[in-house]
Structures are given as structure tokens and as C-alpha cells.
Design an enzyme around this catalytic site. Structure first.
Site, PDB file in Angstrom:
ATOM      1  N   LYS A 215       0.864  -1.185   0.000  1.00 31.14           N
ATOM      2  CA  LYS A 215       0.000   0.000   0.000  1.00 31.14           C
ATOM      3  C   LYS A 215       0.894   1.227   0.000  1.00 31.14           C
ATOM      4  CE  LYS A 215      -3.926   1.735   2.769  1.00 31.14           C
ATOM      5  NZ  LYS A 215      -4.743   1.430   3.954  1.00 31.14           N
TER       6      LYS A 215
ATOM      7  N   SER B  45      -9.524   1.339   3.150  1.00 23.43           N
ATOM      8  CA  SER B  45      -8.696   2.214   2.364  1.00 23.43           C
ATOM      9  C   SER B  45      -7.580   1.489   1.615  1.00 23.43           C
ATOM     10  CB  SER B  45      -8.095   3.311   3.245  1.00 23.43           C
ATOM     11  OG  SER B  45      -7.268   2.752   4.218  1.00 23.43           O
TER      12      SER B  45
ATOM     13  N   SER C 211      -9.817  -1.236   7.157  1.00 28.66           N
ATOM     14  CA  SER C 211      -9.184  -1.056   5.849  1.00 28.66           C
ATOM     15  C   SER C 211      -8.410  -2.245   5.295  1.00 28.66           C
ATOM     16  CB  SER C 211      -8.256   0.165   5.891  1.00 28.66           C
ATOM     17  OG  SER C 211      -9.030   1.314   6.122  1.00 28.66           O
TER      18      SER C 211
END
Lengths: 480, 68
Positions: free
Chosen positions: A85, A163, A187
């Protein structure tokens, strides 16, 4: 080596790929090039790719091949292509945090868990997209990202979740074997459920946060998103461990020990029928019922329970507001905050600056009660909790995520069930694993096991047992 | 009944309030007529009220150095 049909390998587990590498069925360089090609072709089509690292990855792959030639083995992650990420710093590479104000940001160091994966020979092929600033201000639409809305590999008109939208989509689409995501409140679990992959949120403090964007110091956790529960175990073993660079480090390591897994007959699972029968969206209930029956057939004892009664959502929102406002104070007070994509998120961060200290501290005091309640829960009642990871399939891209565009909802069930387990589990620092458990109109759903701190082996064993009796995790989308 | 003691107390509180205001940081500028800001503020107030409804014994301390 003969020409390899990598199309069969893109959705393989890391243990399968590692075994093939050791048998020299293909080289690490060939594997890396194949995955890099795929990530660069499909990553942008699903808004999953923030930045390709092909060049560095191939260089690393050559080192891995040299090691394998002389049987210098470094474990099951050696030669495995992965993504992170884009809130994890990688030296000399853009680390954008998914947000326009940070689009040109570059750090001169690697996050500690990136270094750990490099040391065992895993091959970083790309930075993966995310919701801007991990959604800390509260975002209304899926396009709250520098790279646009994460698109679901199963249906491009749907969101990949957030997210960790890029990690979920990338693993779901077979663009990398595993990815590192993060969770402050939901997330890792959400994109894992929406994209049909297996995501593990570790105990708070088990995995170093050094080099990761901080959104909320006391809630942020980094964790693996993989194709199987077992793969999560191997990745977690590498990335976990004490880190003096992380003030929140628990000072503990994790060793994946499936050989010591307790038998299901010795474990009690707490669950709430209301979660599967009423909180779950009507379209998902048949699939969740089937999944629940599979777990019930595996020998566990079952106990009906209800989550302790606290305002978990309000607490996480207040804590995230106060901590993120402090972390991003300079940004929020500057005009750069207005460059962010989502208007609701901008407003949320601006409002967060006004969070009174006494409200933050009240939330943190109630959090002590939450932690105690879950401690008592697990030590007196149950070993694991079982709950739908999300009660719906992935949202349509145009749907507001705050539910404001939805049809009127039926009255809330009288029983709390385990609704609120995502914020609750994050407040108490509990680990959880989401595993695929079915499809609804072609879209994946997942169920989550949750357990007490530092019992990740128990979670992984439950996920692995479920995956031994089902094949939802083996289904693959047709990419376009 | 207004006593000298009460008048002295009022004067002290008044001074303290002035000092507190002088020491408080300036409030951030607020955009007028911003629906998203008002929604966010209302949501924050709702959150505070929800948390305030929890019975919280005085001796419970915050988890400020959180370890699971």
C-alpha cells in the site's frame, strides 16, 4: 527453462510458487517479469497501481536466482512478487499516501517491514493505490484517491473497498501474490471481503509501523492480504516482531506454527444469528447461511453471544479525529488540504482540529473499559468470534459510502449481535482474518474470525480449516 | 444572599476566564455556509454525546500508551 504459461500461476499461493521456484520450473526473473507485465497492464485499469517498481524488482529477482542456484534458501517468501500500500515508504520511490498534496513525496528510507521482506528474498514489484490519507477524515465517495476509485476485479462498476483499495484489487486480480495493507478501522478487512481474498489484521503492536504513514497512532496496524490463510501466516511471520523505532511496538514476534493448532473440538466460537439473518443484506443471507453451516460442521462448539455495549463507531471516529488532526495539523491549516479529492474528507479533517482534548480523553478512557470487556469476553466465554466481514457486497462506485443515497433501511434489530465488531476489534487491538465465503450475483463476500491479542495462529488455523472445506478463495475473476 | 466572599469569588473567576481566553489559541477560520463542514461538526457532536452516555468511573484512566 521451458516457456511457462504464467496465466496459471498468477492466482497461485505463495507456497505453490515458492515450491516451483525451488524446483527451477521457472526463474525468479521470469516470474517477476510476468507479474510486472500483468501489474502494469491491469493495475491502471483497476486503479490499483500507484507506482511500478519493475526495474528494481528484476534486479532483485536476479539476486534471488543466484541464491537459488547455490541452494541459499531464505524461506517461503523467497522470489515471491508482492506489492505494498502506498503509505509504506520505499527508499527513493514516490510515496504519495494516495493524496494530491503528497504526490511528489519521496522518502530516503525503507519502512522496516519492507526491509524485512527484502531480507527474505521477497520481490517488491509495485506501490499500490489507496484512499487518500487512508480515509481518516471520513470520505463520502469511492473516488477519494489520487489514482481514482479502486475498481473491483469482479465488477468494474463496483468499488474494491478501502482504504487498502489497491492491495485488495491487486491480490484479487492476481497482479501480485500478496500485498501489505493497513487497517485503522476496517481497511484490511473491507477490501479483502469485497475482492474475494484473505486479509489478516494483526494484533496492535505486533507489526512495526515504522515507515508507514500514521493516521492514528493508537489504531494503525499493517497486515497481509493474500490468497490463503496459510499465506497470511508466512507473511506475518516475516513482518512481525519488536521494533524500537515504533513506539507502539508490542515487543513480540509471531511464528506460524500450524502443527500446534488446537483442535476445533477444543474451541468455542461466539456468534450471533442476528448478524447472518438480519444485519446481513437480504441478498447475502443465503450465502452467509451456507458459510455458517460449513463452520458449524467443522467440530467447534458454538455459543450465541452479543457484543459488549459501547459506542464503538463514535469512539473510533473521535480518536482518529484527534490523533489525525495532530498528525496532519500542518496540512489542515494550509491551503493544501483543499487539494484533496473528497469534500467530506476535507471537512472532516478541518473539523478534527476542533476536537476538544477532554472528548479525546473521554474516548480513550472508555477504551480502557472496552479493552477490559473484550479481555473478559475471551477469557471467560469464547475462543473465537465469527461474523460476516461486511454485511453487503461491494458498493457501486456512484453510491455514497455514508449510506445517504440508500433506500430507507428497515428498523435496526433489537439485538446488537456482533455488529460494530470492526471498530470494536480495532479499539481493543484484536486480530482478525477475513476469508472468502461465497458469491452474491458474482460479487464476493467474506466472513471474519476474531480472537484475543497475539493468538493469530488460532485465526489462521480457523481460516485454513475453512479453506480446506471450501473453494471460494480459489475462484478467479476474468479481467477486462 | 450576596456576600463579600461570593463577590470575591466572582471577581476571581472573571479574571481567570480572561486569562484562559488570552492563553487559548485562536480559533481556526471557518468557512461560512459549508454543508460538508456542518455535517462533519454535527457528526462530531453526535459522537461526543454518544460517548458521554457511557458510565465512566472516575478512576478509569485513558489508554494513552496503548498496548494490546
Amino acid at each position: 527453462m521451458a516457456n511457462t504459461d504464467f496465466s496459471k500461476i498468477f492466482f497461485s499461493s505463495l507456497t505453490e510458487i515458492n515450491a516451483s521456484l525451488r524446483k527451477r520450473e521457472y526463474s525468479a526473473v521470469e516470474l517477476t517479469k510476468a507479474f510486472s507485465d500483468r501489474l502494469e497492464e491491469y493495475g491502471p485499469k483497476y486503479n490499483a497501481l500507484a507506482h511500478s517498481m519493475r526495474k528494481q524488482a528484476i534486479k532483485k529477482a536476479k539476486d534471488v536466482d543466484d541464491d537459488l542456484k547455490i541452494d541459499r534458501t531464505r524461506g517461503p517468501l523467497q522470489g515471491i512478487p508482492f506489492g505494498v500500500k502506498d503509505l509504506l515508504s520505499v527508499k527513493a520511490q514516490p510515496t504519495t499516501w494516495g493524496a494530491k498534496p503528497y504526490a511528489a513525496q519521496v522518502f530516503d528510507y525503507d519502512a522496516n517491514i519492507v526491509k524485512k521482506l527484502d531480507k527474505v528474498g521477497a520481490i517488491l514489484i509495485g506501490k499500490l493505490s489507496m484512499v487518500e490519507l487512508a480515509g481518516g477524515g471520513g470520505y463520502r465517495f469511492a473516488n477519494a484517491s489520487l489514482t481514482g476509485p479502486g475498481l473491483n476485479p469482479w465488477d468494474k462498476s463496483r468499488w474494491s473497498g478501502g482504504s487498502s483499495s489497491g492491495p485488495g484489487a491487486a491480490v484479487g486480480a492476481g497482479l501480485c501474490t500478496f500485498a501489505l495493507g493497513s487497517e485503522t478501522s476496517g481497511s484490511i478487512i473491507t477490501p479483502s471481503a469485497y475482492c474475494g481474498v484473505t486479509g489478516l489484521r494483526p494484533t496492535y503492536g505486533l507489526v512495526s509501523r515504522h515507515g508507514a504513514m500514521a493516521l492514528s497512532w493508537t489504531l494503525d496496524k499493517l497486515g497481509p492480504i493474500c490468497r490463503t490463510a496459510e499465506d497470511c501466516g508466512y507473511v506475518l511471520q516475516v513482518i512481525s516482531g519488536a521494533d524500537p523505532d515504533d513506539p507502539g511496538s508490542a515487543g513480540k514476534s509471531f511464528y506460524y506454527t500450524p502443527q500446534f493448532a488446537r483442535k476445533p473440538q477444543d474451541l468455542t466460537i461466539g456468534y450471533a444469528p442476528v448478524d447472518f439473518e438480519e444485519y446481513a443484506d437480504p441478498a447475502t443471507r443465503p450465502a452467509f447461511k451456507t458459510a455458517l453451516e460449513v463452520v458449524k460442521s467443522q467440530g467447534y462448539k458454538f455459543k450465541e453471544i452479543e457484543i459488549p455495549d459501547f459506542p464503538f463507531g463514535a469512539m473510533t471516529s473521535t480518536i482518529i479525529a484527534a490523533e489525525s488532526a495532530s498528525i496532519f495539523e500542518d496540512l489542515i491549516k494550509s491551503s493544501k488540504i483543499d487539494e484533496m479529492e473528497d469534500k467530506r474528507q476535507i471537512a472532516g479533517f478541518k473539523t478534527a482540529l476542533d476536537t476538544p482534548a477532554v472528548e479525546y480523553l473521554r474516548a480513550m478512557r472508555v477504551r480502557t473499559l472496552v479493552q477490559k470487556a473484550f479481555h473478559d469476553f475471551f477469557y471467560n466465554n469464547v475462543d473465537l468470534l465469527l461474523v460476516p466481514s461486511r454485511t453487503t457486497v461491494a458498493n457501486k462506485l456512484t453510491e455514497p459510502l455514508d449510506g445517504s443515497g440508500a433506500a430507507p433501511q428497515p428498523p435496526r434489530p433489537k439485538s446488537r449481535g456482533l455488529s460494530g465488531i470492526i471498530p470494536a476489534g480495532n479499539l481493543a487491538g484484536l486480530p482478525a482474518i477475513s476469508v472468502p465465503c461465497g458469491f452474491v450475483d458474482g460479487l464476493p463476500i467474506g466472513i471474519s474470525f476474531v480472537t484475543k491479542p497475539f493468538f493469530e495462529n488460532q485465526l489462521i488455523a480457523a481460516g485454513k480449516l475453512f479453506q480446506s472445506a471450501t473453494d471460494w478463495h480459489k475462484k478467479t475473476p476474468a479481467l477486462t | 444572599m450576596v456576600t463579600r466572599r461570593k463577590l470575591a469569588l466572582l471577581a476571581t473567576v472573571g479574571v481567570a476566564a480572561k486569562v484562559a481566553l488570552a492563553q487559548a489559541p485562536p480559533a481556526p477560520a471557518r468557512a461560512e455556509g459549508d454543508a460538508d463542514l456542518e455535517t462533519a461538526r454535527q457528526q462530531a457532536r453526535n459522537n461526543f454525546q454518544a460517548i458521554a452516555r457511557v458510565k465512566l468511573p472516575r478512576n478509569v484512566e485513558p489508554v494513552t500508551t496503548f498496548k494490546a
